[in-house]
Design a protein around this motif. Structure first.
Motif, PDB file in Angstrom:
ATOM      1  N   SER A 200       0.777  -1.632  -0.117  1.00 23.75           N
ATOM      2  CA  SER A 200       0.119  -0.446   0.129  1.00 23.75           C
ATOM      3  C   SER A 200       0.758   1.332   0.047  1.00 23.75           C
ATOM      4  O   SER A 200       0.054   2.115  -0.329  1.00 23.75           O
ATOM      5  CB  SER A 200      -1.117  -0.195   1.204  1.00 23.75           C
ATOM      6  N   THR A 205      -4.156   6.037  -4.165  1.00 16.25           N
ATOM      7  CA  THR A 205      -5.691   5.678  -2.868  1.00 16.25           C
ATOM      8  C   THR A 205      -6.519   7.129  -3.233  1.00 16.25           C
ATOM      9  O   THR A 205      -6.920   6.911  -2.242  1.00 16.25           O
ATOM     10  CB  THR A 205      -4.654   4.934  -1.433  1.00 16.25           C
ATOM     11  N   HIS A 274      -4.757   0.327  -5.877  1.00 17.18           N
ATOM     12  CA  HIS A 274      -5.723  -0.894  -4.864  1.00 17.18           C
ATOM     13  C   HIS A 274      -6.920  -0.369  -5.030  1.00 17.18           C
ATOM     14  O   HIS A 274      -7.529   0.567  -5.281  1.00 17.18           O
ATOM     15  CB  HIS A 274      -5.436  -0.500  -2.945  1.00 17.18           C
ATOM     16  N   THR A 364      -8.228   2.586   0.114  1.00 16.33           N
ATOM     17  CA  THR A 364      -8.704   1.900  -1.932  1.00 16.33           C
ATOM     18  C   THR A 364      -8.924   3.165  -2.798  1.00 16.33           C
ATOM     19  O   THR A 364      -9.466   4.282  -2.425  1.00 16.33           O
ATOM     20  CB  THR A 364     -10.023   0.795  -1.722  1.00 16.33           C
ATOM     21  N   GLY A 365      -8.497   2.554  -3.605  1.00 19.38           N
ATOM     22  CA  GLY A 365      -8.159   3.643  -4.665  1.00 19.38           C
ATOM     23  C   GLY A 365      -9.333   4.152  -5.398  1.00 19.38           C
ATOM     24  O   GLY A 365     -10.047   4.983  -6.113  1.00 19.38           O
TER      25      GLY A 365
END
Length: 448
Positions: A200, A205, A274, A364-365
């Motif tokens: 990560s 993100t 992500h 999370t992107g």
């Protein structure tokens, strides 16, 4: 999963899911109270989830409970409005920003009818997943077409809730959600390891999660016409892949191109994005497509940021095919996410885990959810009502993906896409270029 969605609501992280569709009558009739209420009564009688509430305990550690309501007052949860100027994305945004409260006498859903034709059906995620949205509109369409044409008599807004209707059980009642020890240890490692050690660290993100929960958001709707949908699906079949895999490859590639063009100084530090892809568990739980349930999980992965050119001839079909096969191979492991959530709740870590995301780098992107083509609606004789222009949107803008993409097939053959992002989750110039670039690239692929 139900406890997870209750907790997100309690924390102010999420509001509801909204499915929208435009109903048209061959006679030119509108969806008035007299027309709609008998159909909604049919829905309440068919779906136990539309007649329940959630009772939460004094503390977040207390397990919330479903309770059956004695009746549903449609007058309290159905609205009729006129708005000839706002586009569908603005109307969706308004609905997604409205909470559905726990512990009241109202059920966990509401309906807003705009201009006598477009229905916005909002429901809490605890009673239904994304695939339940089209099921609701399809059930409503069938009910409208089965009711008597004479609606001169206004029906009562009070609907008695059937006390014997069965609420769908949680996914873990029908399928194994246990987590292998190695997987659990891996998740615990990610929670405690230095962030620089994890994938990560180099994943895009979007911007950080807000320090204080806010449901302020943006919505953009986009429709792929039926002829283009047919051609796109033909190309998917020709290259032995799926629409979800193609959209994933397209969106990640366009995002990579936009980041490289608009953020060249930072782009070198971002190796991946992500991505979260929700998957239905109904094949494992054997819930029918028409059921209202929360049988869903999510698969996560880090997609390499390889810029995609705008020319359709350059589309990497091999990459889409590989992603589709990889996603399919991982589906059997999707129920494990529910097992991981169970561990968080059992150990009393859930609230701290999610509130710990506030003000931090977003996890999370990109989120990509495709609920598929619209279900077939059984019809005897000629239909008096038809349905089109279906759009699906969800909130979850606090700790969810920086930008979410919800895809649904509409009865007229179009593929309708909703982009949602929280206020400040992604820079305005990036998101505008991203959406425009995705459309331009897809149009090029389809020769339009």
């Amino acid at each position: 999963m139900e406890r997870y969605h209750v907790l997100l609501g309690q924390l102010g992280f999420d509001s509801c899911v909204v499915i929208a569709g435009r109903y048209a009558s061959e006679s030119g009739a509108s969806l008035t109270r007299n027309v709609l209420y008998p159909a909604l009564r049919t829905l309440v009688h068919q779906h136990a989830a539309l007649g329940v509430q959630i009772v939460v305990g004094a503390t977040r550690a207390d397990v919330p409970k479903f309770v059956r309501l004695p009746e549903v007052d449609l007058d309290a949860i159905v609205e009729f409005t006129e708005d000839t100027t706002s586009p569908v994305d603005e109307l969706l945004r308004t609905q997604l920003g409205r909470l559905l409260e726990f512990g009241t006498s109202a059920p966990l859903w509401r309906v807003t009818v705009v201009n006598g034709s477009t229905v916005f059906f909002a429901f809490h995620h605890v009673i239904a997943d994304g695939q339940s949205g089209p099921a609701l509109l399809a059930t409503l369409l069938a009910a409208l077409n089965s009711d008597p044409a004479d609606t001169s008599d206004a029906s009562s807004g009070i609907v008695s809730v059937p006390q014997t209707a069965t609420l769908a059980g949680p996914a873990e009642a029908y399928t194994d959600v246990s987590v292998p020890w190695l997987s659990l240890l891996h998740e615990l490692y990610k929670m405690g390891a230095p962030k620089s050690w994890l994938p990560s660290a180099t994943a895009w993100t979007g911007n950080a999660a807000p320090a204080t929960p806010s449901l302020a958001m943006h919505v953009r709707c986009w429709s792929i016409p039926a002829p283009q949908t047919i051609e796109l699906l033909r190309q998917c079949r020709a290259h032995a892949t799926t629409l979800t895999a193609v959209l994933h490859t397209l969106l990640v590639g366009v995002l990579a191109r936009v980041l490289a063009e608009l953020r060249p100084a930072q782009a070198a530090a971002w190796r991946t994005v992500h991505v979260a892809v929700p998957v239905s568990l109904r094949r494992a739980t054997h819930a029918p497509p028409t059921a209202l349930c929360d049988h869903v999980s999510t698969l996560h992965g880090y997609a390499p940021l390889h810029p995609l050119r705008a020319r359709g001839a350059d589309f990497p079909w091999g990459a889409a095919r590989d992603f589709g096969r990889g996603l399919h191979a991982r589906v059997p492991r999707a129920p494990q996410l529910l097992g991981e959530l169970a561990v968080l709740f059992r150990w009393g870590l859930a609230e701290g885990f999610f509130t710990g995301m506030l003000g931090k780098k977003r996890t999370t992107g990109l989120g990509l959810s495709n609920v598929g083509r619209f279900p077939e609606v059984p019809q005897e004789g000629k239909a008096r009502w038809t349905l089109n222009e279906v759009y699906l949107g969800q909130c979850d803008v606090v700790r969810g993906a920086a930008i979410k993409v919800n895809v649904v097939g509409s009865p007229e053959g179009t593929t309708n896409i909703t982009f949602t992002w929280g206020e400040g989750a992604i820079d305005e110039d990036l998101v505008e270029a991203f959406i425009a670039g995705a459309k331009e690239t897809l149009d090029s692929m389809l020769g339009s």
